[in-house]
Design an enzyme around this catalytic site. Structure first.
Site, mmCIF file in Angstrom:
data_model
loop_
_atom_site.group_PDB
_atom_site.id
_atom_site.type_symbol
_atom_site.label_atom_id
_atom_site.label_comp_id
_atom_site.label_asym_id
_atom_site.label_seq_id
_atom_site.Cartn_x
_atom_site.Cartn_y
_atom_site.Cartn_z
ATOM 1 N N LYS A 26 63.526 24.272 87.075
ATOM 2 C CA LYS A 26 63.910 23.265 88.056
ATOM 3 C C LYS A 26 62.875 23.265 89.176
ATOM 4 O O LYS A 26 62.483 24.317 89.679
ATOM 5 C CB LYS A 26 65.294 23.595 88.638
ATOM 6 C CG LYS A 26 65.728 22.759 89.844
ATOM 7 C CD LYS A 26 66.108 21.346 89.455
ATOM 8 C CE LYS A 26 66.651 20.562 90.654
ATOM 9 N NZ LYS A 26 67.967 21.024 91.123
ATOM 10 N N HIS B 94 64.415 17.691 91.035
ATOM 11 C CA HIS B 94 65.120 17.012 92.128
ATOM 12 C C HIS B 94 64.150 15.997 92.719
ATOM 13 O O HIS B 94 63.101 16.361 93.258
ATOM 14 C CB HIS B 94 65.541 18.019 93.194
ATOM 15 C CG HIS B 94 65.873 17.388 94.516
ATOM 16 N ND1 HIS B 94 67.159 17.132 94.915
ATOM 17 C CD2 HIS B 94 65.071 16.929 95.512
ATOM 18 C CE1 HIS B 94 67.140 16.559 96.106
ATOM 19 N NE2 HIS B 94 65.881 16.416 96.492
ATOM 20 N N HIS C 174 69.048 12.852 90.297
ATOM 21 C CA HIS C 174 69.413 11.955 91.403
ATOM 22 C C HIS C 174 68.714 10.600 91.296
ATOM 23 O O HIS C 174 69.345 9.622 90.951
ATOM 24 C CB HIS C 174 69.151 12.601 92.771
ATOM 25 C CG HIS C 174 69.545 14.031 92.869
ATOM 26 N ND1 HIS C 174 70.828 14.465 92.575
ATOM 27 C CD2 HIS C 174 68.837 15.128 93.200
ATOM 28 C CE1 HIS C 174 70.889 15.781 92.732
ATOM 29 N NE2 HIS C 174 69.693 16.201 93.106
ATOM 30 N N ASP D 27 76.218 17.763 90.099
ATOM 31 C CA ASP D 27 75.654 18.452 91.255
ATOM 32 C C ASP D 27 76.713 19.286 91.959
ATOM 33 O O ASP D 27 76.649 19.494 93.171
ATOM 34 C CB ASP D 27 75.002 17.477 92.236
ATOM 35 C CG ASP D 27 73.939 18.158 93.101
ATOM 36 O OD1 ASP D 27 73.496 19.254 92.743
ATOM 37 O OD2 ASP D 27 73.560 17.586 94.146
#
Length: 409
Positions: free
Chosen positions: A194, A235, A255, A323
């Site tokens: 990530k 992200h 997102h 999330d």
């Protein structure tokens, strides 16, 4: 051998519903297929009544080591040690599983751990049967630049010297450091990486859409992960930052609240997944947030509500992610419900939480009810294709042939 008997079974890959629904399970696998392929009579028969059987759901963005009972936004980051976080995560994992999510990606620790990959340890404990929880695909620590959106000291705007963090905990600047940070996560058990590629709504400095890592740094992160066979999730909010991430080879955008048409087209062209996390727009409690953060949310969230419909129409691959704890652990069905409100059909949403998610994590042993696949099966009342809200009322959960909710008393 167990035969699950229900009023109906949903094949998410085709949208077909068969009545009655029978699924036979032997050990941790489905042995009789689903629907009419199942045959009751051998072994135990578990009659679940007027429910719909469907595959276990998958949450592609969850943080089981954050949120949950007893956590406070201000004090927990500096008061809660790793053992306490692990104990709290046990409850979060159990609630997630009992809500019908049998597989999750724990998408990037951004808490101080001393370098320990707590999500890897949690996954091992669940796999060993010590505690109840979903299968976890752990990312270890999120890779973020100093002061980036996933720098744990950023959210509370800590003064210098409070809660110092290390490269092993994901704080990495420059090509050499990001390569080392990725290698550290892989060494200690991360199954994907990530990265923080842009600012966020809750970032205290800069705009949410600003790209945080340089193109060169992003390419280095992707190169390290892909050479080792791991995917990279980012992200990212802003269209420019998303384009930078996609062009660097990142596999999944989390997102994407500020996507524009050009960037959406690029994602379709590259086959990049989107995990919209759209329910948090209504679900986040911003009442205690700083006025400047509330103003930022008031500007960004209305734009974010339009993204899902545009992405689906263009052909972007969508996978479900909550999330959590932005959505409380155990209430992941709210994301499914909100995705329908954003314009997806119930079947599209259920595919995003099953077959699409399986494709995203690169597995072919789950996401459908078919012979030879893992016996991850849930049941809900009514027909979720007619009313997606029934997904908030999961009555039965089986993971790997073991019943965790709704079995015989």
């Amino acid at each position: 051998m167990i035969t699950l008997k229900a009023a109906r079974v949903l094949h998410v890959e085709t949208g077909a519903i068969e009545e009655p629904g029978l699924v036979t399970v032997d050990g941790d696998r489905i042995t009789g297929g689903a629907g009419g392929a199942g045959r009751a009579g051998e072994g135990e028969v578990l009659d679940l009544g007027d429910v719909t059987l469907l595959p276990g759901l998958m949450d592609m963005e969850v943080n089981l080591l954050m949120g949950g009972r007893g956590e406070t936004a201000v004090l927990s980051p500096v008061q809660d040690d790793p053992p306490l976080r692990m104990l709290r995560a046990v409850g979060n994992a159990r609630r997630t599983l009992r809500s019908g999510f049998t597989t999750v990606r724990n998408l990037g620790l951004f808490v101080k751990t001393g370098g320990y990959l707590l999500d890897v340890a949690l996954a091992k404990a669940i796999d060993a049967g010590w505690i109840d929880g979903p299968r976890i695909v752990p990312a270890g620590h999120a890779i973020t630049p100093t002061g980036g959106h996933l720098d744990p000291t950023m959210f509370a705007a800590y003064a210098p010297g409070i809660m110092p963090l290390t490269l092993e905990e994901g704080i990495a600047n420059g090509v050499d450091e990001v390569r080392k940070a990725v290698r550290y996560q892989i060494k200690h058990g991360a199954q994907l990486i990530k990265v923080c590629a842009s600012g966020g709504v809750m970032s205290h400095t800069g705009t949410p859409g600003a790209q945080h890592y340089s193109d060169e740094e992003l390419r280095a992160i992707v190169d390290e992960a892909h050479r080792r066979g791991l995917k990279v999730a980012a992200h990212t909010h802003g269209a420019d930052a998303v384009r930078g991430a996609v062009e660097a080879g990142i596999d999944c955008i989390e997102h994407g609240f500020l996507l524009d048409d050009e960037t959406i087209e690029l994602m379709v062209e590259r086959g990049t997944f989107l995990v919209p996390t759209t329910a948090l727009i209504e679900g986040m409690d911003l009442s205690r947030a700083a006025p400047e953060l509330q103003a930022k949310a008031a500007e960004i969230f209305p734009q974010a509500r339009t993204v899902v419909a545009k992405a689906v129409k263009a052909g972007v691959k969508i996978a479900v992610g909550t999330d959590a704890p932005a959505i409380p652990h155990g209430r992941g069905a709210q994301e499914l419900i909100t995705l329908v409100e954003r314009g997806m059909t119930p079947l599209e949403v259920l595919r995003a939480a099953t077959v699409n998610a399986a494709e995203l994590i690169g597995v072919d042993d789950r996401g459908r009810l078919a012979e030879g696949l893992l016996a991850d099966v849930i049941a809900v009342p009514g027909n979720p294709l007619e009313d997606i809200s029934v997904m908030a009322d999961v009555m039965f959960v089986m993971k790997g042939g073991k019943v965790f909710r709704g079995g015989p008393s």
